[in-house]
Design a protein around this motif. Structure first.
Motif, PDB file in Angstrom:
ATOM      1  N   GLN A  61       2.506  -2.861   6.083  1.00 18.40           N
ATOM      2  CA  GLN A  61       2.178  -4.266   6.321  1.00 18.40           C
ATOM      3  C   GLN A  61       1.739  -4.963   5.038  1.00 18.40           C
ATOM      4  N   ALA A  62       0.830  -4.344   4.302  1.00 14.84           N
ATOM      5  CA  ALA A  62       0.349  -4.912   3.035  1.00 14.84           C
ATOM      6  C   ALA A  62      -0.596  -3.920   2.384  1.00 14.84           C
ATOM      7  N   ARG A  63      -0.559  -3.895   1.055  1.00 13.91           N
ATOM      8  CA  ARG A  63      -1.416  -2.976   0.310  1.00 13.91           C
ATOM      9  C   ARG A  63      -1.770  -3.581  -1.034  1.00 13.91           C
ATOM     10  N   THR A 136       8.719  -6.163   1.311  1.00 14.53           N
ATOM     11  CA  THR A 136       9.410  -7.418   0.995  1.00 14.53           C
ATOM     12  C   THR A 136       8.982  -8.024  -0.337  1.00 14.53           C
ATOM     13  N   GLY A 137       8.068  -7.372  -1.047  1.00 16.63           N
ATOM     14  CA  GLY A 137       7.646  -7.878  -2.344  1.00 16.63           C
ATOM     15  C   GLY A 137       6.156  -8.146  -2.408  1.00 16.63           C
ATOM     16  N   THR A 138       5.766  -8.957  -3.391  1.00 17.14           N
ATOM     17  CA  THR A 138       4.356  -9.287  -3.593  1.00 17.14           C
ATOM     18  C   THR A 138       4.070 -10.671  -3.041  1.00 17.14           C
TER      19      THR A 138
END
Length: 157
Positions: A61-63, A136-138
């Motif tokens: 999901q996000a890191r 999907t990127g930053t």
């Protein structure tokens, strides 16, 4: 107004200065915050490995950019292959309502690592407007003005 009433905020009374020094010094040796982690990572030589102790879904999901994915349950089997034993480790999980980073820090300490917990977790990382990465990127969102000073990576405290 009763001037003899003791403030509820002072019950029990504050600790003696020597006890307060010991407590707060110890607390700072166990914890760090997202602003200090960000500043350290931005320096290019943070002096620690940052460990995201969440499961696969959270990681995807996000890191935090540059973090190592090491779910708490995997620490005993995988820490030695992912982490330098002489490099301190900072752990994080979801946020202040989650003790996953604390459990991860305990597991790493039991293996002999020097470790600190990043208080606030990924929640406060995002709320302070710091970048996250995913498949999907930053992505970077504006800072939440209720949790971070606008236009700064530090609260200057």
């Amino acid at each position: 107004m009763n001037n003899t009433a003791i403030s509820p905020a002072l019950l029990p009374p504050p600790a003696a200065p020597a006890e307060a020094i010991a407590f707060f010094a110890a607390r700072l040796s166990f914890q760090t915050d997202v602003s200090d982690v960000r500043a350290s990572l931005d320096s290019g030589n943070p002096g620690f490995a940052l460990v995201d102790s969440r499961g696969e879904a959270g990681w995807q999901q996000a890191r935090v950019p540059g973090a190592v994915h090491l779910p708490t349950a995997d620490i005993p089997a995988r820490a030695a292959s992912l982490l330098d034993p002489v490099l301190p480790v900072v752990t994080y999980c979801w946020g202040p309502g989650c003790d996953g980073a604390t459990r991860a820090a305990l597991a790493l300490a039991q293996l002999g690592y020097q470790v600190k917990e990043m208080i606030g977790g990924i929640e406060y990382w995002i709320r302070e407007g710091f970048p996250v990465e995913s498949a999907t990127g930053t992505e970077q969102r504006p800072a939440d003005p209720l949790t971070a000073p606008l236009g700064s990576i530090t609260c200057a405290c």
